[in-house]
Enzyme design. Structure first.
Site, PDB file in Angstrom:
ATOM      1  N   LYS A  28      -7.106  -4.592  -2.952  1.00 39.49           N
ATOM      2  CA  LYS A  28      -7.826  -5.079  -1.819  1.00 39.49           C
ATOM      3  C   LYS A  28      -8.885  -4.046  -1.430  1.00 39.49           C
ATOM      4  O   LYS A  28      -8.810  -2.778  -1.612  1.00 39.49           O
ATOM      5  CB  LYS A  28      -6.756  -5.371  -0.785  1.00 39.49           C
ATOM      6  CG  LYS A  28      -6.107  -4.747  -0.176  1.00 39.49           C
ATOM      7  CD  LYS A  28      -5.080  -5.054   0.921  1.00 39.49           C
ATOM      8  CE  LYS A  28      -4.178  -4.202   1.138  1.00 39.49           C
ATOM      9  NZ  LYS A  28      -4.589  -2.938   2.210  1.00 39.49           N
ATOM     10  N   CYS A  80      -1.846  -2.542   8.011  1.00 38.20           N
ATOM     11  CA  CYS A  80      -1.577  -3.372   6.863  1.00 38.20           C
ATOM     12  C   CYS A  80      -0.572  -4.422   6.684  1.00 38.20           C
ATOM     13  O   CYS A  80      -0.429  -5.479   6.462  1.00 38.20           O
ATOM     14  CB  CYS A  80      -1.941  -2.673   5.577  1.00 38.20           C
ATOM     15  SG  CYS A  80      -3.503  -2.057   5.414  1.00 38.20           S
ATOM     16  N   ASP A 116       0.820  -1.257   0.026  1.00 30.87           N
ATOM     17  CA  ASP A 116      -0.069  -0.014  -0.075  1.00 30.87           C
ATOM     18  C   ASP A 116       0.940   1.283  -0.040  1.00 30.87           C
ATOM     19  O   ASP A 116       0.315   2.232   0.758  1.00 30.87           O
ATOM     20  CB  ASP A 116      -0.890   0.097   1.210  1.00 30.87           C
ATOM     21  CG  ASP A 116      -1.877  -1.127   1.282  1.00 30.87           C
ATOM     22  OD1 ASP A 116      -1.818  -2.002   0.076  1.00 30.87           O
ATOM     23  OD2 ASP A 116      -2.567  -1.378   2.172  1.00 30.87           O
TER      24      ASP A 116
END
Length: 208
Positions: A109, A154, A12
Site C-alpha cells: 500500500k 495503520c 506493516d
C-alpha cells in the site's frame, strides 16, 4: 450458525518502523519477534495469513503529501521518508522474514498515495492484482486477528475498515506498538467502540 474462519492480518512490520529504522516505533522489534513466535506456534488457527507493507515511491515523489520533503514532519499527517520501494527499510523485519513461508499474501500500500489501512493495498492472486477484501471473501473469512505497527495509525485504520466491512476483529495488543502513549490509548478506545475485542496471545491460548 456461521462457521468461524479466521485470518491473521499483520500490519506493516517492516524495518523502517522498528528500532534503528527511519520511522521507528518503540517496541517494534519486540512486536516482530512476538508475531513470528505467535505465527510459528499458532499457524493452524488461521485459514489464511496476510501481511501488509508500506510501499512508497522514492522522493521527489511526494506520495500525496505523506512525506515531509520541504518542512519538518508533524508526525500526524506528514512523516519522514520511510519504506521506499527497493530499500532495506521497506523490507519485512528479519524476524518476519523467517516465517515468510507461512504468509499466504503480502499486500502493498501507499504506492503514490497516502495510505494507512491494509485494506487500501493490493496483492497478487494468480498473477492478477487483487484487493485484500477479495482475498478474505474468497477464503470465506469471518474473523480477523490484527497485529503490527503502529497501533495509533495503520492498525487503527485497518481495524476500523475491517469492522466497517462486517468482520469480527480481535486486536492482539501485545503484538502491537504505537507512536505515542496518548494517541495509542485513544486508538485502542476507538477500536473497542467500533466493536473490536482487545486480547493478548495468552487470552487466545486459553481458549484453544
Amino acid at each position: 450458525m456461521t462457521e468461524v474462519r479466521r485470518a491473521l492480518l499483520g500490519v506493516d512490520i517492516q524495518r523502517d518502523f522498528c528500532e534503528q529504522g527511519a520511522l521507528a516505533v518503540a517496541g517494534g522489534n519486540t512486536v516482530a519477534v512476538r508475531t513470528r513466535d505467535h505465527l510459528l506456534a499458532n499457524r493452524g488457527l488461521y485459514a489464511t495469513t496476510i501481511f501488509s507493507m508500506d510501499h512508497h515511491k522514492p522522493p521527489p515523489h511526494t506520495n500525496c503529501g505523506h512525506f515531509a520533503l520541504t518542512t519538518e514532519p508533524n508526525y500526524t499527517s506528514s512523516w519522514p521518508v520511510h519504506c521506499v520501494q527497493g530499500t532495506e527499510g521497506a523490507r519485512l523485519h528479519p524476524a518476519i522474514e523467517e516465517v515468510e513461508h507461512l504468509i499466504d499474501h503480502v499486500v502493498r500500500k501507499g504506492d503514490g498515495t497516502q495510505s494507512y489501512s491494509a485494506f487500501e493495498g493490493v496483492t497478487e492472486v494468480e498473477g492478477a492484482p487483487s484487493s485484500i477484501l477479495s482475498v478474505l471473501r474468497s477464503a470465506g473469512i469471518t474473523d480477523l486477528d490484527v497485529c503490527g505497527l503502529a497501533t495509533d495509525y495503520c492498525d487503527l485504520a485497518t481495524v476500523l475498515d475491517a469492522r466497517g466491512l462486517g468482520f469480527e476483529v480481535r486486536v492482539l495488543v501485545d503484538l502491537t506498538a504505537g507512536v505515542a502513549p496518548d494517541t495509542t490509548g485513544e486508538a485502542l478506545a476507538k477500536m473497542q467502540q467500533a466493536g473490536a475485542m482487545l486480547v493478548t496471545v495468552k487470552d487466545i491460548d486459553a481458549t484453544t
